[in-house]
Design an enzyme around this catalytic site. Structure first.
Site, short mmCIF file in Angstrom:
data_model
loop_
_atom_site.label_atom_id
_atom_site.label_comp_id
_atom_site.label_asym_id
_atom_site.label_seq_id
_atom_site.Cartn_x
_atom_site.Cartn_y
_atom_site.Cartn_z
N ASP A 148 17.08 18.92 36.88
CA ASP A 148 17.80 19.83 37.76
C ASP A 148 18.00 19.16 39.11
O ASP A 148 17.06 19.01 39.89
CB ASP A 148 17.00 21.13 37.92
CG ASP A 148 17.78 22.20 38.67
OD1 ASP A 148 18.95 21.96 39.06
OD2 ASP A 148 17.22 23.29 38.87
N GLU A 149 19.23 18.72 39.37
CA GLU A 149 19.59 18.04 40.62
C GLU A 149 18.63 16.87 40.88
O GLU A 149 18.15 16.67 42.00
CB GLU A 149 19.60 19.02 41.79
CG GLU A 149 20.57 20.17 41.65
CD GLU A 149 22.03 19.78 41.79
OE1 GLU A 149 22.33 18.61 42.11
OE2 GLU A 149 22.89 20.65 41.59
N ALA A 150 18.38 16.07 39.85
CA ALA A 150 17.40 14.99 39.93
C ALA A 150 17.76 13.91 40.94
O ALA A 150 16.88 13.18 41.39
CB ALA A 150 17.22 14.36 38.54
N HIS B 36 25.61 18.83 40.80
CA HIS B 36 26.88 19.10 41.48
C HIS B 36 27.61 17.79 41.74
O HIS B 36 28.72 17.80 42.26
CB HIS B 36 26.64 19.82 42.81
CG HIS B 36 26.30 21.26 42.65
ND1 HIS B 36 25.02 21.71 42.48
CD2 HIS B 36 27.09 22.35 42.61
CE1 HIS B 36 25.03 23.01 42.35
NE2 HIS B 36 26.27 23.44 42.43
#
Length: 153
Positions: free
Chosen positions: A37-39, A73
């Site tokens: 998650d949004e690494a 994103h």
């Protein structure tokens, strides 16, 4: 690639190093699915490239034994995926290959998302009368096309 840091206090590791340790700890239990998650969101450009490279190496090494789900994103990061799922206010809006998703620039903008650099470049070149490939291009393939175009002149 973290053996050299085995004796270092975790608080003294860089963001990219901490993320590598976190991924390694998860991989130790041999999951079938790795959810990121949004690494790469808090990393500098070098750390971002390294993290993406680590995930690609893992996927290449483990193949079908590991599914990687990356929530991001970052359009350039998403453009390198096998498949892209676009969510809009929690609802599935688009699902397909990067080529299928990123050629619909207007639709992406309507969702408040950016368009990959290669697609923006193609649009700007087209506006200036340059004949560009009509198929989807990654940044790397667009650079190759530009180099070949320049080299021919």
């Amino acid at each position: 690639h973290m053996d050299a840091f085995a004796d270092r206090e975790p608080a003294r590791l860089s963001g990219g190093q901490k993320q590598r340790v976190a991924i390694a700890s998860v991989l130790a239990i041999e999951p079938k699915v790795l959810i990121l998650d949004e690494a790469t969101s808090m990393l500098d450009p070098k750390g971002r490239r390294e993290m993406i490279a680590v995930v690609r190496e893992l996927k290449a090494e483990l193949g079908d034994e590991l599914t990687v789900l990356s929530i991001t994103h970052d359009i350039e990061e998403a453009a390198s995926a096998d498949r892209v799922v676009v969510m809009n206010d929690g609802v599935l809006a688009e699902n397909g290959t990067p080529a299928e998703i990123f050629t619909g620039a207007d639709q992406l903008r309507a969702f408040g998302l950016n368009v990959p650099f290669a697609e923006m470049l193609k649009a700007k070149l087209t506006e200036r009368g340059v004949v560009v490939p009509t198929t989807y291009q990654t940044t790397e393939s667009m650079v190759d096309w530009l180099w070949q175009s320049i080299s021919k002149k």
